[in-house]
Design a protein around this motif. Structure first.
Motif, PDB file in Angstrom:
ATOM      1  N   TYR A   1       0.759  -1.126  -0.139  1.00  0.00           N
ATOM      2  CA  TYR A   1       0.263  -0.251   0.131  1.00  0.00           C
ATOM      3  C   TYR A   1       0.718   1.359   0.045  1.00  0.00           C
ATOM      4  N   MET A   2       1.886   1.092   0.774  1.00  0.00           N
ATOM      5  CA  MET A   2       2.704   2.530   0.936  1.00  0.00           C
ATOM      6  C   MET A   2       3.742   2.753  -0.195  1.00  0.00           C
ATOM      7  N   ASN A   3       4.278   1.308  -0.858  1.00  0.00           N
ATOM      8  CA  ASN A   3       5.095   1.586  -1.797  1.00  0.00           C
ATOM      9  C   ASN A   3       4.822   0.600  -2.974  1.00  0.00           C
ATOM     10  N   PRO A   4       3.566   1.187  -3.588  1.00  0.00           N
ATOM     11  CA  PRO A   4       3.047   0.407  -4.952  1.00  0.00           C
ATOM     12  C   PRO A   4       4.036   0.416  -5.928  1.00  0.00           C
ATOM     13  N   GLY A   5       4.177  -1.022  -6.538  1.00  0.00           N
ATOM     14  CA  GLY A   5       5.060  -1.375  -7.457  1.00  0.00           C
ATOM     15  C   GLY A   5       6.277  -1.895  -6.879  1.00  0.00           C
ATOM     16  N   ILE A   6       6.538  -2.235  -5.522  1.00  0.00           N
ATOM     17  CA  ILE A   6       7.557  -2.909  -4.848  1.00  0.00           C
ATOM     18  C   ILE A   6       7.809  -4.071  -5.235  1.00  0.00           C
ATOM     19  N   SER A   7       8.964  -4.596  -5.397  1.00  0.00           N
ATOM     20  CA  SER A   7       9.355  -6.230  -5.869  1.00  0.00           C
ATOM     21  C   SER A   7       9.207  -6.934  -4.668  1.00  0.00           C
ATOM     22  N   THR A   8       9.057  -8.421  -5.342  1.00  0.00           N
ATOM     23  CA  THR A   8       9.041  -9.276  -4.160  1.00  0.00           C
ATOM     24  C   THR A   8      10.262  -9.520  -3.493  1.00  0.00           C
ATOM     25  N   LYS A   9      11.179  -9.278  -3.905  1.00  0.00           N
ATOM     26  CA  LYS A   9      12.513  -9.329  -3.122  1.00  0.00           C
ATOM     27  C   LYS A   9      12.561  -8.255  -2.052  1.00  0.00           C
ATOM     28  N   GLU A  10      11.935  -6.943  -2.406  1.00  0.00           N
ATOM     29  CA  GLU A  10      12.217  -5.988  -1.551  1.00  0.00           C
ATOM     30  C   GLU A  10      10.907  -6.401  -0.322  1.00  0.00           C
ATOM     31  N   LEU A  11      10.068  -6.999  -0.687  1.00  0.00           N
ATOM     32  CA  LEU A  11       8.831  -7.011   0.193  1.00  0.00           C
ATOM     33  C   LEU A  11       9.531  -8.075   1.171  1.00  0.00           C
TER      34      LEU A  11
END
Length: 400
Positions: free
Chosen positions: A29-39
């Motif tokens: 929600y806060m970082n739309p477009g975030i990558s799975t690795k960053e998640l």
């Protein structure tokens, strides 16, 4: 929103518990477009586990994969409505999560806190109260945000002479400056009516979501406070019994879920005391998620060098209070020093006396050294006696 979370939980075996699913969703929600690795990096999960949670949230309709991961319109709407994120100052939110100067953007909040703290009741040293600084109180609130335990949560303070509830309320006001956020609540449980009345007055003046309850932690926690909260703060008496009792009451107040955070402020102690302390944490089914030495600063608390550490603990499937009923042991520092206590070993029923005049001066020493009869390390208090006061020596005592 719980339907999204519950749907994800139904189809994936997750040892970390519900909070990490919520955190992953908020990251999207806060970082739309975030990558799975960053998640995975931000939630401290293995990448395959983060990917599995992501897939389940996509199936539930909360997320979509589109140049990274982002929330669906329905996901956004429910996060804002049910968790109260609508109107959030995103710039300040991201700034507070960074490991930079944490007070940047909170100057007005800190100015209010300094005024509020200057008028708070005096500390009652007989019940081990001490005055933390306004910066420390606010820093605890920011830590709560960083641990994904603030916005939209039900928070309880197990004792609050440090006014953490006020800091949380003022931080929320700053983060939702347009108003309208009404999801987060903070309950304060304390025996000291002076602080409860003062916190209540401050909450009324600044429109803070705080409710106060007078509670004596020696007595069983009222049933209506059981299983309601998402996290708790406590800065207990710096005795082993005090720490265990306050944590026990907090565990009773928490929801029955694994992975919930506990914010424990405690003095820096000797290796022997720390060993006994960690044994009690394990016995209560709590894990240490993080430790921040010298996190807390206090005014005129030379006995602990004006500093204490912050532990972030997490609940597990085995979390349970060590004390659930009435507490009869010595609790505060002065009380421990002036009592002789007889403990019964739960393994062999052998009796051991603990006090400043005995072989075991403290319960943590007894637990570390174990029962002298059988080597077990769990005991039950059976008798407590007040030691006679030391007779002061006068000049006349030395005269013939």
């Amino acid at each position: 929103m719980k339907s999204f979370i519950e749907q994800a939980k139904q189809h994936i075996e997750l040892q970390e518990g519900t909070p990490v699913i919520e955190q992953l969703l908020i990251e999207c929600y806060m970082n739309p477009g975030i990558s799975t690795k960053e998640l995975a990096r931000r939630t401290l999960l293995p990448t395959p586990v983060a990917a599995a949670i992501k897939r389940e949230l996509i199936k539930a309709g909360a997320l979509l994969q589109d140049r990274g991961v982002r929330c669906t319109p329905e996901g956004v709407a429910r996060i804002e409505r049910e968790w109260g994120y609508q109107g959030l100052n995103r710039s300040l939110y991201h700034k507070l999560l960074q490991d930079t100067v944490w007070t940047e953007g909170l100057e007005e909040v800190l100015a209010i806190l300094k005024k509020v703290f200057s008028l708070r009741p005096t500390a009652n040293v007989q019940i081990d109260q001490s005055k933390c600084t306004p910066e420390t109180s606010l820093r605890r609130a920011v830590l709560c945000l960083k641990q994904s335990a603030l916005i939209g949560k039900k928070i309880v303070c197990i004792g609050d002479d440090d006014l953490v509830s006020v800091s949380i309320g003022l931080l929320l006001n700053r983060m939702f400056s347009a108003g309208g956020h009404s999801v987060t609540t903070v309950d304060v449980l304390d025996i000291d009516q002076r602080f409860l009345q003062y916190i209540d007055a401050v909450a009324t003046e600044y429109h803070l979501p705080i409710r106060c309850h007078q509670v004596d932690f020696r007595e069983p926690l009222p049933e209506e406070l059981h299983g309601k909260y998402d996290c708790f703060f406590t800065d207990p008496p710096y005795t082993l019994q005090g720490m265990v009792l306050f944590l026990s009451r907090g565990i009773q107040a928490l929801k029955r879920e694994r992975g919930l955070p506990v914010f424990l402020s405690f003095a820096h102690k000797s290796p022997a005391f720390t060993l006994a302390m960690q044994r009690e944490l394990v016995r209560m089914g709590l894990t240490v998620s993080a430790n921040f030495p010298r996190f807390n600063s206090y005014e005129a608390a030379e006995m602990i060098a004006n500093r204490s550490q912050m532990f972030v603990l997490r609940t597990t499937d085995q979390s349970q209070p060590e004390y659930a009923g009435k507490f009869i042991d010595a609790l505060y520092t002065g009380e421990v020093k002036r009592t002789l206590r007889t403990y019964c070993c739960k393994q062999c029923a052998g009796l051991v006396q603990v006090g400043v005049t005995e072989d075991f001066s403290t319960i943590e020493q007894l637990k570390n050294d174990r029962c002298p009869h059988c080597g077990h390390d769990t005991f039950e208090l059976v008798e407590k006696t007040i030691l006679p006061a030391k007779k002061e020596k006068h000049d006349d005592d030395t005269m013939d």
